[in-house]
Motif scaffolding. Structure first.
Motif, PDB file in Angstrom:
ATOM      1  N   ARG A  53     -40.289 126.280  16.092  1.00 53.08           N
ATOM      2  CA  ARG A  53     -40.627 125.753  14.767  1.00 53.08           C
ATOM      3  C   ARG A  53     -41.706 124.802  15.224  1.00 53.08           C
ATOM      4  O   ARG A  53     -42.462 124.292  14.265  1.00 53.08           O
ATOM      5  N   LYS A  54     -41.941 124.607  16.464  1.00 50.20           N
ATOM      6  CA  LYS A  54     -42.993 123.759  16.844  1.00 50.20           C
ATOM      7  C   LYS A  54     -44.503 124.525  17.147  1.00 50.20           C
ATOM      8  O   LYS A  54     -45.373 123.912  17.408  1.00 50.20           O
ATOM      9  N   LYS A  55     -44.365 125.806  16.990  1.00 45.89           N
ATOM     10  CA  LYS A  55     -45.367 126.531  17.253  1.00 45.89           C
ATOM     11  C   LYS A  55     -46.445 126.600  15.940  1.00 45.89           C
ATOM     12  O   LYS A  55     -45.740 126.605  15.147  1.00 45.89           O
ATOM     13  N   THR A  56     -47.574 126.548  16.340  1.00 48.10           N
ATOM     14  CA  THR A  56     -48.703 126.379  15.266  1.00 48.10           C
ATOM     15  C   THR A  56     -48.862 128.082  14.671  1.00 48.10           C
ATOM     16  O   THR A  56     -49.510 128.057  13.646  1.00 48.10           O
ATOM     17  N   GLU A  57     -48.478 128.868  15.354  1.00 49.51           N
ATOM     18  CA  GLU A  57     -48.700 130.485  14.974  1.00 49.51           C
ATOM     19  C   GLU A  57     -47.856 130.625  14.179  1.00 49.51           C
ATOM     20  O   GLU A  57     -47.875 132.009  13.632  1.00 49.51           O
ATOM     21  N   VAL A  58     -46.775 130.103  13.902  1.00 52.49           N
ATOM     22  CA  VAL A  58     -45.750 130.473  12.814  1.00 52.49           C
ATOM     23  C   VAL A  58     -45.259 129.263  11.869  1.00 52.49           C
ATOM     24  O   VAL A  58     -45.131 128.229  12.272  1.00 52.49           O
ATOM     25  N   ASP A  59     -44.956 129.778  10.589  1.00 55.30           N
ATOM     26  CA  ASP A  59     -44.713 128.995   9.380  1.00 55.30           C
ATOM     27  C   ASP A  59     -43.117 128.554   9.633  1.00 55.30           C
ATOM     28  O   ASP A  59     -42.343 129.581  10.016  1.00 55.30           O
ATOM     29  N   PRO A  60     -42.863 127.336  10.272  1.00 54.76           N
ATOM     30  CA  PRO A  60     -41.340 127.027  10.047  1.00 54.76           C
ATOM     31  C   PRO A  60     -40.249 127.580   9.057  1.00 54.76           C
ATOM     32  O   PRO A  60     -39.244 127.846   9.569  1.00 54.76           O
ATOM     33  N   ALA A  61     -40.896 127.863   8.079  1.00 59.26           N
ATOM     34  CA  ALA A  61     -40.076 128.458   7.059  1.00 59.26           C
ATOM     35  C   ALA A  61     -39.690 130.115   7.539  1.00 59.26           C
ATOM     36  O   ALA A  61     -38.617 130.574   6.671  1.00 59.26           O
ATOM     37  N   ASN A  62     -40.612 130.665   8.396  1.00 59.07           N
ATOM     38  CA  ASN A  62     -40.160 131.952   8.783  1.00 59.07           C
ATOM     39  C   ASN A  62     -39.277 132.087  10.114  1.00 59.07           C
ATOM     40  O   ASN A  62     -39.582 133.028  10.708  1.00 59.07           O
ATOM     41  N   ILE A  63     -38.592 131.065  10.530  1.00 62.42           N
ATOM     42  CA  ILE A  63     -37.698 130.933  11.710  1.00 62.42           C
ATOM     43  C   ILE A  63     -36.522 131.162  11.130  1.00 62.42           C
ATOM     44  O   ILE A  63     -36.158 130.184  10.028  1.00 62.42           O
ATOM     45  N   TYR A  64     -35.716 132.127  11.263  1.00 61.87           N
ATOM     46  CA  TYR A  64     -34.345 132.243  10.765  1.00 61.87           C
ATOM     47  C   TYR A  64     -33.201 132.019  11.910  1.00 61.87           C
ATOM     48  O   TYR A  64     -33.320 132.540  12.979  1.00 61.87           O
ATOM     49  N   ASN A  65     -32.296 131.158  11.349  1.00 58.80           N
ATOM     50  CA  ASN A  65     -31.176 131.149  12.316  1.00 58.80           C
ATOM     51  C   ASN A  65     -30.004 131.885  11.914  1.00 58.80           C
ATOM     52  O   ASN A  65     -29.045 131.495  11.136  1.00 58.80           O
ATOM     53  N   CYS A  66     -30.096 133.366  12.415  1.00 66.07           N
ATOM     54  CA  CYS A  66     -28.975 134.472  12.103  1.00 66.07           C
ATOM     55  C   CYS A  66     -29.289 135.456  12.871  1.00 66.07           C
ATOM     56  O   CYS A  66     -30.327 135.488  13.581  1.00 66.07           O
TER      57      CYS A  66
END
Length: 135
Positions: free
Chosen positions: A27-40
């Motif tokens: 979620r800290k990476k600028t290359e990815v939107d934090p909303a596109n990180i899934y905990n599953c």
């Protein structure tokens, strides 16, 4: 790997992991939107991602028994578009072999060893790679 995927042409990158530290770091990476990180697990991704992806990269693919492998591979197939591609890395040849039957049901695949020889890198998490195109 988010930066590499973007440099290779990915317009949008998503991440899926169960490891809380990996999720925080992602979620800290600028290359990815934090909303596109899934905990599953991949098979538990939201249905709006069904047939959404052109490419799935699974790094250090390692799960439990046959049932878990089948669910994971079915989940990957579910989020890939027709003719979508998969790139998976494995720590051991046994892990790659364990997944082969499930993966080969859905993908035309090629396999390679990334590290030849002996030494400390022989147990690296990305020792073997598999690339496939969804059938």
């Amino acid at each position: 790997f988010f930066r590499l995927l973007k440099r290779l042409g990915a317009e949008e990158v998503h991440g899926v992991d169960l490891d809380s530290k990996a999720l925080i770091d992602a979620r800290k990476k600028t290359e990815v939107d934090p909303a596109n990180i899934y905990n599953c697990k991949v098979e538990d991704l939201p249905s709006n991602l069904d047939s959404f992806f052109d490419y799935a990269a699974i790094l250090n693919f390692s799960l439990g028994g046959e049932e878990d492998r089948k669910k994971a591979v079915d989940g990957i197939v579910g989020v890939l578009k027709p003719n979508g591609r998969i790139l998976a890395t494995f720590t051991t040849l046994d892990e790659l072999r364990d997944y082969s039957s499930e993966i080969n049901q859905h993908f035309s695949t090629r396999y390679a060893s990334l590290i030849n020889g002996s030494g400390e890198l022989d147990s690296a998490p990305h020792r073997y790679v598999m690339h496939g195109i969804r059938k």
